[in-house]
Design an enzyme around this catalytic site. Structure first.
Site, mmCIF file in Angstrom:
data_model
loop_
_atom_site.group_PDB
_atom_site.id
_atom_site.type_symbol
_atom_site.label_atom_id
_atom_site.label_comp_id
_atom_site.label_asym_id
_atom_site.label_seq_id
_atom_site.Cartn_x
_atom_site.Cartn_y
_atom_site.Cartn_z
ATOM 1 N N CYS A 263 2.347 -3.485 -8.583
ATOM 2 C CA CYS A 263 1.192 -2.722 -8.108
ATOM 3 C C CYS A 263 1.139 -1.331 -8.715
ATOM 4 C CB CYS A 263 1.194 -2.648 -6.584
ATOM 5 S SG CYS A 263 2.656 -1.859 -5.872
ATOM 6 N N ASP A 285 3.902 0.139 1.976
ATOM 7 C CA ASP A 285 5.132 0.522 2.672
ATOM 8 C C ASP A 285 5.576 1.936 2.292
ATOM 9 O OD1 ASP A 285 6.539 0.024 0.171
ATOM 10 O OD2 ASP A 285 8.336 -0.352 1.362
ATOM 11 N N CYS A 329 -5.335 9.013 -22.202
ATOM 12 C CA CYS A 329 -3.984 8.682 -22.692
ATOM 13 C C CYS A 329 -3.969 7.350 -23.435
ATOM 14 C CB CYS A 329 -3.014 8.633 -21.514
ATOM 15 S SG CYS A 329 -1.317 8.238 -21.973
#
Length: 444
Positions: A263, A285, A329
């Site tokens: 992720c 989390d 970038c």
């Protein structure tokens, strides 16, 4: 109760870390970000997820998946505190609600100190995949992975690793990279390799301080990039077909034009959540805090919570708040700004929201680019790409590069059985090859 007959569809799959014992742990690691979560539950009492909550979550979680493959990732705290019988019950509930023709795997992240031969036998028989946290040799591990008596835990953790190995349990080592072990990449990598570890992950420690800056334990950004690059060169020379390293496989996945499994490297967040012991569901989390609480899966229903505007705003913010420096970038396609929790510094022109690890990511992704481009280049153009390689990687490039380990995209479709041949073509079993990568789409 009749078993639901779900039909695989096009629904988005959500990956939910299960905090079955909440933030409770038998260790007191200095850089742990989760022990402090006890403050969210001031009433005290048991942090053990009740059987009723476990059953309702299990049923709801399966119903939100598109199938035919479901992963149950157990985290903590220290999830083995729950005991073996708890997980036997969890498997029973999974089978109760799993639609016909579907299957699931259980992934458990542990500090390893409580593992016994009984755990090893159970994990093997129940086909668990185990992540075990080890920071390399004892002098690096014991610096900050201590118990509540401030004793180092390395000896006990290594005993736990041997339990997994002796019982043939599929496992991967999670190594947090901090200020100390970042200076010894080959020593750390060699230690794992010498101890029979063939799958490993290197997770950076970044601890922001209230007044700005980071803690003394945090890995310096450039050092993290050098750490990964040094190990990459060693891996490329000797271990391409023998050792699986998560971030190397992520690079290959993305360079081949596929979405990242992790992720932190995806364009948006919001599909890697966490459920606490009381059924509270959070966006991530790393964001178990009141502002990111979606509700309670028992009281509100999980399907409703997954449609929450809070969750979708959280997920899209990763893309929408990307600084201009990141948008321009040359390796943005690989990094996508990294994990939002680490976007704590400003760009060269003063724009906030740059990832603390930016310098390290730039160094590493540019370092591996020649090899990745060689792997994915058309057969007619390998020489042109090889000419652009650095001397170290050019010398190390294998005749048969690591493209064989690209594997399936985790969560996007059904997966092979754990003991089936890996579909990537490596000749290894799926559980010992691409399953660890497919199973871990969020950092710990």
């Amino acid at each position: 109760m009749a078993t639901p007959q779900a039909t695989p569809g096009s629904r988005r799959n959500y990956h939910v870390m299960i905090k079955g014992v909440g933030p409770i742990c038998n260790l007191d690691c200095d850089y742990c970000y989760y022990l402090e979560k006890t403050a969210l539950f001031p009433g005290g009492g048991s942090y053990r997820m009740s059987e009723e909550t476990l059953e309702q979550f299990t049923q709801a979680y399966i119903r939100t998946q598109s199938g035919p493959y479901v992963m149950f990732p157990w985290h903590g705290g220290e999830p083995t505190i729950l005991g073996i019988d708890y997980y036997r019950k969890a498997i029973e509930l999974q089978q109760k609600y799993l639609p016909k023709g579907w299957r699931c795997d259980n992934i458990l992240q542990t500090n390893g100190t409580l593992l016994t031969p009984e755990w090893g036998k159970f994990f093997r028989e129940a086909n668990f995949l185990i992540g075990i946290s080890i920071d390399g040799p004892a002098q690096y591990h014991d610096l900050w992975r201590k118990d509540r008596q401030r004793r180092g835990s390395h000896e006990r953790v290594m005993r736990g690793l041997r339990v997994l190995q002796d019982h043939g349990v599929a496992h991967t080592v999670l190594c947090t990279v901090h200020r100390a072990n970042a200076e010894a990449p080959l020593e750390v990598y060699g230690f794992f390799r010498d101890n029979g570890v063939t799958t490993m992950q290197f997770i950076p420690v970044v601890e922001p301080l209230p007044g700005g800056g980071v803690s003394e334990r945090s890995v310096p950004a450039r050092a993290y990039g050098t750490f990964l690059s040094t190990i990459f060169d060693e891996w490329l020379r000797h271990d391409v077909e023998r050792v699986w390293v998560q971030i190397f496989e992520e690079c290959l996945q993305v360079w081949k034009g596929k979405p990242a499994n992790l992720c932190i490297f995806r364009e948006t967040c919001g599909d890697a959540l966490a459920v606490e012991h009381n059924g509270d569901l959070f966006c991530c989390d790393h964001y178990v805090k009141p502002s990111h609480r979606l509700g309670n899966v028992v009281e509100d229903g999980m399907a409703k919570l997954l449609r929450s505007p809070v969750l979708h705003a959280f997920g899209n913010a990763k893309r929408d708040t990307l600084p201009g420096q990141c948008r321009r970038c040359d390796v943005r396609f690989m990094c996508n700004g990294g994990c939002p929790k680490d976007r704590i510094i400003s760009t060269a022109d003063g724009e906030p929201g740059l990832n603390y690890l930016c310098e390290g990511y730039l160094h590493f992704f540019r370092h591996v680019r020649p090899v990745m481009e060689q792997i994915v280049a058309p057969a007619s153009a390998p020489a042109a790409v090889a000419n652009a390689m650095t001397p170290a990687t050019a010398q190390a490039a294998p005749a048969q590069p690591a493209s064989a380990h690209a594997g399936p995209q985790g969560g996007s479709r059904g997966a092979p059985g754990r003991n089936d041949p890996c579909p990537c073509g490596s000749g290894r079993k799926y559980k010992a090859c691409c399953l660890p990568r497919d199973s871990r789409r969020a950092t710990v």
